[in-house]
Write a protein that holds these residues in place. Structure first.
Motif, PDB file in Angstrom:
ATOM      1  N   LEU A  21      58.722  31.801 -26.495  1.00 19.32           N
ATOM      2  CA  LEU A  21      59.237  30.960 -27.580  1.00 19.32           C
ATOM      3  C   LEU A  21      59.950  31.799 -28.630  1.00 19.32           C
ATOM      4  CD1 LEU A  21      56.500  28.260 -28.219  1.00 19.32           C
ATOM      5  CD2 LEU A  21      58.365  28.304 -26.573  1.00 19.32           C
ATOM      6  N   GLN A  22      60.709  31.095 -29.433  1.00 14.10           N
ATOM      7  CA  GLN A  22      61.461  31.706 -30.525  1.00 14.10           C
ATOM      8  C   GLN A  22      60.849  31.295 -31.866  1.00 14.10           C
ATOM      9  OE1 GLN A  22      64.107  33.813 -29.769  1.00 14.10           O
ATOM     10  NE2 GLN A  22      63.221  33.477 -27.733  1.00 14.10           N
ATOM     11  N   PRO A  23      61.067  32.068 -32.914  1.00 13.97           N
ATOM     12  CA  PRO A  23      60.516  31.681 -34.223  1.00 13.97           C
ATOM     13  C   PRO A  23      60.916  30.270 -34.660  1.00 13.97           C
ATOM     14  CG  PRO A  23      61.249  33.952 -34.303  1.00 13.97           C
ATOM     15  CD  PRO A  23      61.672  33.409 -32.952  1.00 13.97           C
ATOM     16  N   GLU A  24      62.111  29.830 -34.277  1.00  8.32           N
ATOM     17  CA  GLU A  24      62.542  28.481 -34.669  1.00  8.32           C
ATOM     18  C   GLU A  24      61.772  27.368 -33.948  1.00  8.32           C
ATOM     19  OE1 GLU A  24      64.510  30.842 -33.407  1.00  8.32           O
ATOM     20  OE2 GLU A  24      65.847  30.039 -31.842  1.00  8.32           O
ATOM     21  N   ASP A  25      60.946  27.749 -32.973  1.00 10.50           N
ATOM     22  CA  ASP A  25      60.093  26.767 -32.301  1.00 10.50           C
ATOM     23  C   ASP A  25      58.820  26.483 -33.101  1.00 10.50           C
ATOM     24  OD1 ASP A  25      60.953  28.343 -29.201  1.00 10.50           O
ATOM     25  OD2 ASP A  25      61.812  26.508 -30.056  1.00 10.50           O
ATOM     26  N   SER A  26      58.612  27.220 -34.160  1.00 13.97           N
ATOM     27  CA  SER A  26      57.461  26.965 -35.025  1.00 13.97           C
ATOM     28  C   SER A  26      57.565  25.547 -35.590  1.00 13.97           C
ATOM     29  CB  SER A  26      57.412  27.977 -36.171  1.00 13.97           C
ATOM     30  OG  SER A  26      57.264  29.292 -35.665  1.00 13.97           O
ATOM     31  N   ALA A  27      56.498  24.774 -35.428  1.00 16.77           N
ATOM     32  CA  ALA A  27      56.525  23.362 -35.819  1.00 16.77           C
ATOM     33  C   ALA A  27      55.148  22.760 -35.595  1.00 16.77           C
ATOM     34  CB  ALA A  27      57.562  22.590 -34.999  1.00 16.77           C
ATOM     35  N   LEU A  28      55.020  21.489 -35.941  1.00 18.22           N
ATOM     36  CA  LEU A  28      53.840  20.704 -35.602  1.00 18.22           C
ATOM     37  C   LEU A  28      54.150  19.961 -34.301  1.00 18.22           C
ATOM     38  CD1 LEU A  28      51.014  19.615 -36.539  1.00 18.22           C
ATOM     39  CD2 LEU A  28      52.268  17.726 -37.600  1.00 18.22           C
ATOM     40  N   TYR A  29      53.304  20.154 -33.292  1.00 15.25           N
ATOM     41  CA  TYR A  29      53.504  19.483 -32.006  1.00 15.25           C
ATOM     42  C   TYR A  29      52.493  18.355 -31.899  1.00 15.25           C
ATOM     43  CZ  TYR A  29      56.846  23.008 -30.860  1.00 15.25           C
ATOM     44  OH  TYR A  29      57.974  23.800 -30.881  1.00 15.25           O
ATOM     45  N   LEU A  30      53.021  17.168 -31.738  1.00 17.09           N
ATOM     46  CA  LEU A  30      52.208  15.960 -31.713  1.00 17.09           C
ATOM     47  C   LEU A  30      52.197  15.356 -30.315  1.00 17.09           C
ATOM     48  CD1 LEU A  30      53.618  14.384 -34.976  1.00 17.09           C
ATOM     49  CD2 LEU A  30      51.278  15.198 -34.684  1.00 17.09           C
ATOM     50  N   CYS A  31      51.016  14.959 -29.908  1.00 16.52           N
ATOM     51  CA  CYS A  31      50.853  14.204 -28.669  1.00 16.52           C
ATOM     52  C   CYS A  31      50.602  12.741 -29.051  1.00 16.52           C
ATOM     53  CB  CYS A  31      49.675  14.766 -27.887  1.00 16.52           C
ATOM     54  SG  CYS A  31      49.241  13.864 -26.384  1.00 16.52           S
ATOM     55  N   ALA A  32      51.053  11.847 -28.230  1.00 18.12           N
ATOM     56  CA  ALA A  32      50.813  10.418 -28.458  1.00 18.12           C
ATOM     57  C   ALA A  32      50.594   9.724 -27.122  1.00 18.12           C
ATOM     58  CB  ALA A  32      51.983   9.779 -29.204  1.00 18.12           C
ATOM     59  N   SER A  33      49.995   8.538 -27.190  1.00 17.62           N
ATOM     60  CA  SER A  33      49.829   7.743 -25.976  1.00 17.62           C
ATOM     61  C   SER A  33      50.042   6.280 -26.312  1.00 17.62           C
ATOM     62  CB  SER A  33      48.431   7.945 -25.380  1.00 17.62           C
ATOM     63  OG  SER A  33      47.440   7.359 -26.196  1.00 17.62           O
ATOM     64  N   SER A  34      50.338   5.501 -25.268  1.00 18.49           N
ATOM     65  CA  SER A  34      50.504   4.067 -25.457  1.00 18.49           C
ATOM     66  C   SER A  34      50.192   3.338 -24.161  1.00 18.49           C
ATOM     67  CB  SER A  34      51.925   3.728 -25.915  1.00 18.49           C
ATOM     68  OG  SER A  34      52.860   3.952 -24.881  1.00 18.49           O
ATOM     69  N   ASP A  35      49.877   2.070 -24.305  1.00 17.09           N
ATOM     70  CA  ASP A  35      49.690   1.199 -23.162  1.00 17.09           C
ATOM     71  C   ASP A  35      51.079   0.874 -22.622  1.00 17.09           C
ATOM     72  OD1 ASP A  35      47.613  -1.705 -22.599  1.00 17.09           O
ATOM     73  OD2 ASP A  35      49.373  -1.041 -21.477  1.00 17.09           O
ATOM     74  N   THR A  36      51.344   1.173 -21.383  1.00 18.58           N
ATOM     75  CA  THR A  36      52.706   0.997 -20.861  1.00 18.58           C
ATOM     76  C   THR A  36      53.151  -0.455 -20.913  1.00 18.58           C
ATOM     77  OG1 THR A  36      51.755   0.864 -18.646  1.00 18.58           O
ATOM     78  CG2 THR A  36      52.654   2.992 -19.330  1.00 18.58           C
ATOM     79  N   ALA A  37      52.215  -1.362 -20.805  1.00 17.17           N
ATOM     80  CA  ALA A  37      52.582  -2.777 -20.802  1.00 17.17           C
ATOM     81  C   ALA A  37      52.671  -3.348 -22.205  1.00 17.17           C
ATOM     82  CB  ALA A  37      51.559  -3.573 -19.999  1.00 17.17           C
ATOM     83  N   ARG A  38      52.235  -2.564 -23.192  1.00 17.29           N
ATOM     84  CA  ARG A  38      52.169  -3.094 -24.551  1.00 17.29           C
ATOM     85  C   ARG A  38      52.634  -2.052 -25.550  1.00 17.29           C
ATOM     86  NH1 ARG A  38      46.207  -5.531 -24.991  1.00 17.29           N
ATOM     87  NH2 ARG A  38      47.027  -6.473 -26.882  1.00 17.29           N
ATOM     88  N   ARG A  39      53.794  -1.423 -25.226  1.00 16.19           N
ATOM     89  CA  ARG A  39      54.314  -0.410 -26.146  1.00 16.19           C
ATOM     90  C   ARG A  39      54.615  -1.011 -27.497  1.00 16.19           C
ATOM     91  NH1 ARG A  39      56.892   1.525 -21.474  1.00 16.19           N
ATOM     92  NH2 ARG A  39      56.162   3.592 -20.878  1.00 16.19           N
ATOM     93  N   ASN A  40      54.868  -2.330 -27.530  1.00 22.01           N
ATOM     94  CA  ASN A  40      55.186  -2.938 -28.812  1.00 22.01           C
ATOM     95  C   ASN A  40      53.958  -3.036 -29.706  1.00 22.01           C
ATOM     96  OD1 ASN A  40      54.065  -4.834 -27.082  1.00 22.01           O
ATOM     97  ND2 ASN A  40      55.128  -6.542 -28.028  1.00 22.01           N
ATOM     98  N   TYR A  41      52.813  -2.612 -29.211  1.00 18.31           N
ATOM     99  CA  TYR A  41      51.624  -2.557 -30.049  1.00 18.31           C
ATOM    100  C   TYR A  41      51.455  -1.202 -30.723  1.00 18.31           C
ATOM    101  CZ  TYR A  41      50.015  -7.134 -28.659  1.00 18.31           C
ATOM    102  OH  TYR A  41      49.896  -8.485 -28.491  1.00 18.31           O
ATOM    103  N   GLY A  42      52.372  -0.294 -30.455  1.00 21.30           N
ATOM    104  CA  GLY A  42      52.349   0.979 -31.163  1.00 21.30           C
ATOM    105  C   GLY A  42      51.797   2.106 -30.340  1.00 21.30           C
ATOM    106  N   TYR A  43      52.027   3.284 -30.816  1.00 22.67           N
ATOM    107  CA  TYR A  43      51.561   4.499 -30.187  1.00 22.67           C
ATOM    108  C   TYR A  43      50.395   5.043 -31.002  1.00 22.67           C
ATOM    109  CZ  TYR A  43      56.204   4.787 -27.879  1.00 22.67           C
ATOM    110  OH  TYR A  43      57.339   4.550 -27.155  1.00 22.67           O
ATOM    111  N   THR A  44      49.484   5.727 -30.317  1.00 20.14           N
ATOM    112  CA  THR A  44      48.400   6.431 -30.998  1.00 20.14           C
ATOM    113  C   THR A  44      48.710   7.918 -30.962  1.00 20.14           C
ATOM    114  OG1 THR A  44      46.810   4.751 -30.303  1.00 20.14           O
ATOM    115  CG2 THR A  44      45.931   6.853 -31.063  1.00 20.14           C
ATOM    116  N   PHE A  45      48.761   8.514 -32.138  1.00 20.73           N
ATOM    117  CA  PHE A  45      49.081   9.941 -32.242  1.00 20.73           C
ATOM    118  C   PHE A  45      47.827  10.776 -32.448  1.00 20.73           C
ATOM    119  CE2 PHE A  45      53.689  10.423 -32.534  1.00 20.73           C
ATOM    120  CZ  PHE A  45      54.099   9.115 -32.699  1.00 20.73           C
TER     121      PHE A  45
END
Lengths: 112, 114
Positions: free
Chosen positions: B81-105
């Motif tokens: 990696l490079q120094p510019e890759d420094s960041a906050l990395y977030l994982c999220a998940s969602s119900d594939t059939a109900r993405r309109n209910y939002g993602y959980t981070f």
């Protein structure tokens, strides 16, 4: 394309003041709309959502109404607290797409 | 269980190191995501997995390598990696059939590349 525009921050208010953070959107199809909150040093939390026109999402004293005619989803709270200090993101998702589209975020600071 | 758990919370790595970020959820969500967030910016989508298969790669450099070993786990392998890759990395998940209910981070991994 799909996009979200939020009011520029930062926003600074006194405790117990009324809060409005504006959010407008452009979308193909019928989007679902969300407000996420990010407290310092943390990830994003879903604050509220609305999945169709005229729906009102509410949580923790915050409210937002899905206005199709004005393509808006403004966040409001009647009396803010110091603990509400955070960054607020408006976002949308379109059925069939696999991504959230975020606004730029609005940093809110509440002074005691 | 309604959470997405990310480990580690903080990571400092050199540019020649290899490390991995881990993400786990037990909500039965079959869509999982990696986002990158720079300071004072919204999250940017990197990868989407749907039913354990990579469905979106947002033109992410190959020094980031995602992996979905099963429906509950998501990894992000990091190399050179490079120094510019420094960041906050977030994982999220969602119900594939109900993405309109939002993602959980998840709460994220704060990565610093030195």
């Amino acid at each position: 394309g799909n996009s979200v525009t939020q009011m520029e921050g930062p926003v600074t208010l006194s405790e117990e003041a009324f809060l409005t953070i504006n959010c407008t959107y452009t979308a193909t199809g019928y989007p679902s709309l969300f407000w996420y909150v990010q407290y310092p040093g943390e990830g994003l939390q879903l604050l509220l959502k609305a999945t169709k026109a005229d729906d009102k999402g509410s949580n923790k004293g915050f409210e937002a109404t899905y206005r199709k005619e004005t393509t808006s989803f403004h966040l409001e709270k009647g009396s803010v607290q110091v603990s509400d200090s955070a960054v607020y993101f408006c976002a949308l998702s379109v059925q069939g797409a696999q991504k959230l589209v975020f606004g730029q975020g609005t940093r809110l600071t509440i002074n005691p | 269980d309604t959470e997405v758990t990310q480990t580690p919370k903080h990571l400092v790595m050199g540019m020649t190191n290899k490390k991995s970020l881990k993400c786990e959820q037990h909500m039965g969500h079959r869509a999982m995501y990696w986002y990158k967030q720079k300071a004072k910016k919204p999250p940017e989508l990197m990868f989407v997995y749907s039913y354990e298969k990579l469905s979106i790669n947002e033109s992410v450099p190959s020094r980031f390598s995602p992996e979905c070993p099963n429906s509950s786990l998501l990894n992000l392998h990091l190399h050179a990696l490079q120094p510019e890759d420094s960041a906050l990395y977030l994982c999220a998940s969602s119900d594939t059939a109900r993405r309109n209910y939002g993602y959980t981070f998840g709460s994220g991994t704060r990565l610093t590349v030195v």
